[in-house]
Design a protein around this motif. Sequence first.
Motif, mmCIF file in Angstrom:
data_model
loop_
_atom_site.group_PDB
_atom_site.id
_atom_site.type_symbol
_atom_site.label_atom_id
_atom_site.label_comp_id
_atom_site.label_asym_id
_atom_site.label_seq_id
_atom_site.Cartn_x
_atom_site.Cartn_y
_atom_site.Cartn_z
ATOM 1 N N ASP A 1 -0.458 -5.991 -7.673
ATOM 2 C CA ASP A 1 -0.599 -4.670 -7.047
ATOM 3 C C ASP A 1 0.580 -4.369 -6.118
ATOM 4 O O ASP A 1 0.596 -3.344 -5.443
ATOM 5 N N ARG B 1 -1.573 -9.218 -4.298
ATOM 6 C CA ARG B 1 -1.039 -9.926 -5.480
ATOM 7 C C ARG B 1 0.348 -9.362 -5.754
ATOM 8 O O ARG B 1 0.485 -8.233 -6.238
ATOM 9 N N LEU C 1 0.122 3.730 -14.939
ATOM 10 C CA LEU C 1 -0.173 3.498 -13.528
ATOM 11 C C LEU C 1 0.771 4.311 -12.649
ATOM 12 O O LEU C 1 1.884 4.647 -13.070
ATOM 13 N N MET D 1 2.157 -5.615 -16.270
ATOM 14 C CA MET D 1 1.190 -4.653 -15.743
ATOM 15 C C MET D 1 0.005 -4.451 -16.700
ATOM 16 O O MET D 1 -1.055 -3.999 -16.267
ATOM 17 N N ARG E 1 -1.921 -4.615 -0.241
ATOM 18 C CA ARG E 1 -1.580 -5.359 -1.458
ATOM 19 C C ARG E 1 -1.665 -6.858 -1.202
ATOM 20 O O ARG E 1 -1.248 -7.333 -0.148
ATOM 21 N N ASP F 1 -1.567 3.097 -7.507
ATOM 22 C CA ASP F 1 -2.133 1.884 -8.109
ATOM 23 C C ASP F 1 -1.362 0.629 -7.704
ATOM 24 O O ASP F 1 -1.916 -0.476 -7.722
ATOM 25 N N ILE F 2 -0.101 0.799 -7.381
ATOM 26 C CA ILE F 2 0.778 -0.320 -7.060
ATOM 27 C C ILE F 2 1.888 0.183 -6.139
ATOM 28 O O ILE F 2 2.269 1.364 -6.204
ATOM 29 N N ASP F 3 2.385 -0.691 -5.276
ATOM 30 C CA ASP F 3 3.511 -0.347 -4.405
ATOM 31 C C ASP F 3 4.694 -1.255 -4.701
ATOM 32 O O ASP F 3 4.520 -2.394 -5.162
#
Length: 344
Positions: free
Chosen positions: A257, A197, A279, A250, A195, A284-286
């Motif tokens: 991300d 961003r 998402l 989002m 990640r 897709d994201i943490d």
Amino acid sequence: MEDKRNSGGKASSDAPERPTLKTIAFMTGLGVTTISRALKDAPDIGAETKERVRMVARQLGYQPNRAGVRLRTGKTNVIALILSVDEEIMGFTSQMVFGISEALADTQYHLVVTPHSHSKDPLVPVRYILDTGSADGVIITRIEPDDPRVRLMTERNMPFATHGRTDTELVHPYHDFDNEAFAHQAVGALVAKGRRRIALLQPPGKLSFHSHTRIGFQTGLHEYGAEEVPLRVTIDTPLPDIRDAVEAMMRSPNAPDGIVSSAGSAAIAVNAGIEATGLRLGHDIDMVAKQSTHVLNWIRPEIITVYEDVRHAGRELAKAVMARIDGAEPQELQSISLPEWPQE
């Protein structure tokens, strides 16, 4: 009407009497003075006698009469915890109370919790305690860099400890969590997952741990080569508003991300905002979130959680206040806990 009066009078006369020092003396065959000194841990009373007296006192449910104690000694044997309970759904309050209670368990002190909303004047409950003399020591939370409660209690010579640090010349007892280390390490954990961003759901700007968190976050971004995506809400924002703000973020072209959440309850709202967009967390994201219980991973195992031991903080704060009451120097009563990351 006569039957009711008689019934009420009989109920009153049949009510169990409160156990006293005389009750314990009768049960043990010891004198009242010996009982009193044993309960106060007097050095001239033998350990076996003290243990026998304490055992009987526990069995009887004996509690010292606070009014009498105050008249004799000028002390209340009360530690007051002034605690905000706004949006309290993740165990912070209960863990703090448990920890303090554990530290006070074998002492003469009793805990009195004073709930307080952080939207109200924070000096009100402190002034009440100072003006009424209703406690021997005070524990406060939600500390500001130049906290007026700290100044007031210092001026009035009230023993106290703070959950958090100030940024003034005043030296006082405190226990704190290393939020700078938490935020710095959280950025590193997200970058390790690819990640770059990253958004920060941060503490409100008026609290001390806001600046600690920001410093750690910014140094982490610089060190690991990531960039910040601004999030215009804080952990004090109502949970539905956090959810809506995260959903909007989002859906924007500037979506992050990775997200760092400075509170467990807020992380629930963050997760809801992510899911509202379709998402998937962990794909897709943490997200890295701080928590004081282990509930978040029951809800979403994909959340990377960092544990803040608030129960330990309660114990440390209680010990610091008692030591301050006994005359210990405030600079000797300062401690900081490090973030606890899950074992691989």
